[in-house]
Design a protein around this motif. Structure first.
Motif, PDB file in Angstrom:
ATOM      1  N   GLU A   1       0.810  -1.215   0.000  1.00  0.00           N
ATOM      2  CA  GLU A   1       0.000   0.000   0.000  1.00  0.00           C
ATOM      3  C   GLU A   1       0.840   1.260   0.000  1.00  0.00           C
ATOM      4  O   GLU A   1       0.402   2.287  -0.506  1.00  0.00           O
ATOM      5  N   GLY A   2       2.056   1.184   0.515  1.00  0.00           N
ATOM      6  CA  GLY A   2       2.930   2.351   0.518  1.00  0.00           C
ATOM      7  C   GLY A   2       3.366   2.795  -0.866  1.00  0.00           C
ATOM      8  O   GLY A   2       3.895   3.902  -1.020  1.00  0.00           O
ATOM      9  N   SER A   3       3.140   1.965  -1.881  1.00  0.00           N
ATOM     10  CA  SER A   3       3.510   2.309  -3.251  1.00  0.00           C
ATOM     11  C   SER A   3       2.502   3.237  -3.910  1.00  0.00           C
ATOM     12  O   SER A   3       2.769   3.792  -4.970  1.00  0.00           O
ATOM     13  N   TYR A   4       1.332   3.399  -3.301  1.00  0.00           N
ATOM     14  CA  TYR A   4       0.208   4.055  -3.963  1.00  0.00           C
ATOM     15  C   TYR A   4       0.018   5.490  -3.501  1.00  0.00           C
ATOM     16  O   TYR A   4       0.185   5.813  -2.328  1.00  0.00           O
ATOM     17  N   ASP A   5      -0.355   6.327  -4.481  1.00  0.00           N
ATOM     18  CA  ASP A   5      -0.457   7.764  -4.254  1.00  0.00           C
ATOM     19  C   ASP A   5      -1.881   8.237  -3.977  1.00  0.00           C
ATOM     20  O   ASP A   5      -2.088   9.189  -3.226  1.00  0.00           O
ATOM     21  N   TYR A   6      -2.845   7.608  -4.609  1.00  0.00           N
ATOM     22  CA  TYR A   6      -4.238   8.037  -4.481  1.00  0.00           C
ATOM     23  C   TYR A   6      -5.112   6.846  -4.106  1.00  0.00           C
ATOM     24  O   TYR A   6      -4.868   5.724  -4.566  1.00  0.00           O
ATOM     25  N   TRP A   7      -6.168   7.138  -3.327  1.00  0.00           N
ATOM     26  CA  TRP A   7      -7.045   6.087  -2.816  1.00  0.00           C
ATOM     27  C   TRP A   7      -8.506   6.495  -2.959  1.00  0.00           C
ATOM     28  O   TRP A   7      -8.857   7.676  -2.839  1.00  0.00           O
ATOM     29  N   GLY A   8      -9.354   5.484  -3.211  1.00  0.00           N
ATOM     30  CA  GLY A   8     -10.786   5.700  -3.178  1.00  0.00           C
ATOM     31  C   GLY A   8     -11.330   5.563  -1.768  1.00  0.00           C
ATOM     32  O   GLY A   8     -10.581   5.286  -0.836  1.00  0.00           O
ATOM     33  N   GLN A   9     -12.644   5.748  -1.642  1.00  0.00           N
ATOM     34  CA  GLN A   9     -13.297   5.693  -0.329  1.00  0.00           C
ATOM     35  C   GLN A   9     -13.693   4.284   0.083  1.00  0.00           C
ATOM     36  O   GLN A   9     -13.967   4.048   1.259  1.00  0.00           O
ATOM     37  N   GLY A  10     -13.723   3.380  -0.859  1.00  0.00           N
ATOM     38  CA  GLY A  10     -14.001   1.988  -0.518  1.00  0.00           C
ATOM     39  C   GLY A  10     -15.404   1.535  -0.860  1.00  0.00           C
ATOM     40  O   GLY A  10     -16.334   2.343  -0.928  1.00  0.00           O
ATOM     41  N   ALA A  11     -15.538   0.241  -1.064  1.00  0.00           N
ATOM     42  CA  ALA A  11     -16.830  -0.405  -1.305  1.00  0.00           C
ATOM     43  C   ALA A  11     -16.890  -1.666  -0.459  1.00  0.00           C
ATOM     44  O   ALA A  11     -15.943  -2.455  -0.454  1.00  0.00           O
ATOM     45  N   GLN A  12     -17.989  -1.851   0.245  1.00  0.00           N
ATOM     46  CA  GLN A  12     -18.112  -2.990   1.154  1.00  0.00           C
ATOM     47  C   GLN A  12     -18.524  -4.243   0.393  1.00  0.00           C
ATOM     48  O   GLN A  12     -19.464  -4.209  -0.416  1.00  0.00           O
ATOM     49  N   VAL A  13     -17.828  -5.328   0.671  1.00  0.00           N
ATOM     50  CA  VAL A  13     -18.186  -6.643   0.151  1.00  0.00           C
ATOM     51  C   VAL A  13     -18.415  -7.559   1.342  1.00  0.00           C
ATOM     52  O   VAL A  13     -17.547  -7.683   2.210  1.00  0.00           O
ATOM     53  N   THR A  14     -19.586  -8.182   1.381  1.00  0.00           N
ATOM     54  CA  THR A  14     -19.931  -9.090   2.474  1.00  0.00           C
ATOM     55  C   THR A  14     -20.331 -10.434   1.889  1.00  0.00           C
ATOM     56  O   THR A  14     -21.224 -10.497   1.049  1.00  0.00           O
ATOM     57  N   VAL A  15     -19.644 -11.486   2.319  1.00  0.00           N
ATOM     58  CA  VAL A  15     -19.919 -12.836   1.833  1.00  0.00           C
ATOM     59  C   VAL A  15     -20.409 -13.666   3.008  1.00  0.00           C
ATOM     60  O   VAL A  15     -19.711 -13.830   4.007  1.00  0.00           O
ATOM     61  N   SER A  16     -21.606 -14.197   2.873  1.00  0.00           N
ATOM     62  CA  SER A  16     -22.196 -14.994   3.951  1.00  0.00           C
ATOM     63  C   SER A  16     -22.067 -16.480   3.632  1.00  0.00           C
ATOM     64  O   SER A  16     -22.089 -16.886   2.464  1.00  0.00           O
ATOM     65  N   SER A  17     -21.968 -17.270   4.690  1.00  0.00           N
ATOM     66  CA  SER A  17     -21.793 -18.719   4.500  1.00  0.00           C
ATOM     67  C   SER A  17     -23.127 -19.423   4.422  1.00  0.00           C
ATOM     68  O   SER A  17     -24.175 -18.867   4.671  1.00  0.00           O
TER      69      SER A  17
END
Length: 124
Positions: free
Chosen positions: A108-124
Motif C-alpha cells: 500500500e505504501g507504493s500508492y499515491d491516491y485512494w478511493g473511499q471503498g466499497a463494502q463486500v460481504t460474503v455470507s456462509s
C-alpha cells in the motif's frame, strides 16, 4: 482534483460472484499502475491485485489467485475486479488505488491516491 470512486459492492452468498468498478478522474489514468486492496475489521489493509498501466502485467495475492481477475479500460478510465467463488473470508472493505511508479505492486505504501471503498460481504 483526483477522484477514485468504487462501485459494485454488496452482499452475496459463498460461492457467488461480484464485480467491483473504480472510476478515476483528475490524473492521467492510463499512465498509472492501479491496484485493489481490502481491509477487514481488526485487520491491516492488504493488497489483493494490481495491474500495469497498459494492462499487460497483473499481480495477485495468493489468497485470491484463480478466483479474482483485475482488468482496466483506459478509454473509460475504469478499473475492474471480477470476484468469483467468493468466500466468507473475502468479506472486507475494498479500495482501489493509483500508483505513478512501479515499486511494489501489492504494497500500500507504493500508492499515491485512494478511493473511499466499497463494502463486500460474503455470507456462509
Amino acid at each position: 482534483q483526483v477522484q477514485l470512486v468504487e462501485s459494485g459492492g454488496g452482499s452475496v452468498q459463498a460461492g457467488g460472484s461480484l464485480r467491483l468498478s473504480c472510476t478515476a478522474s483528475g490524473f492521467t489514468y492510463s499512465t498509472y499502475y492501479m491496484g485493489w486492496f481490502r481491509q477487514a475489521p481488526g485487520n491491516q489493509r492488504e493488497g489483493v491485485a494490481s495491474i500495469s498501466p497498459g494492462g499487460f502485467s497483473t499481480w495477485y495475492a495468493n489468497s485470491v489467485k484463480g478466483r479474482f481477475t483485475i482488468s482496466r479500460d483506459n478509454a473509460k478510465n475504469t478499473l475492474y475486479l471480477q470476484m468469483n467463488s467468493l468466500k466468507p473470508e473475502d468479506t472486507a472493505m475494498y479500495y482501489c488505488a493509483a500508483a505513478r511508479y512501479d515499486r511494489s505492486p501489492l504494497y500500500e505504501g507504493s500508492y499515491d491516491y485512494w478511493g473511499q471503498g466499497a463494502q463486500v460481504t460474503v455470507s456462509s
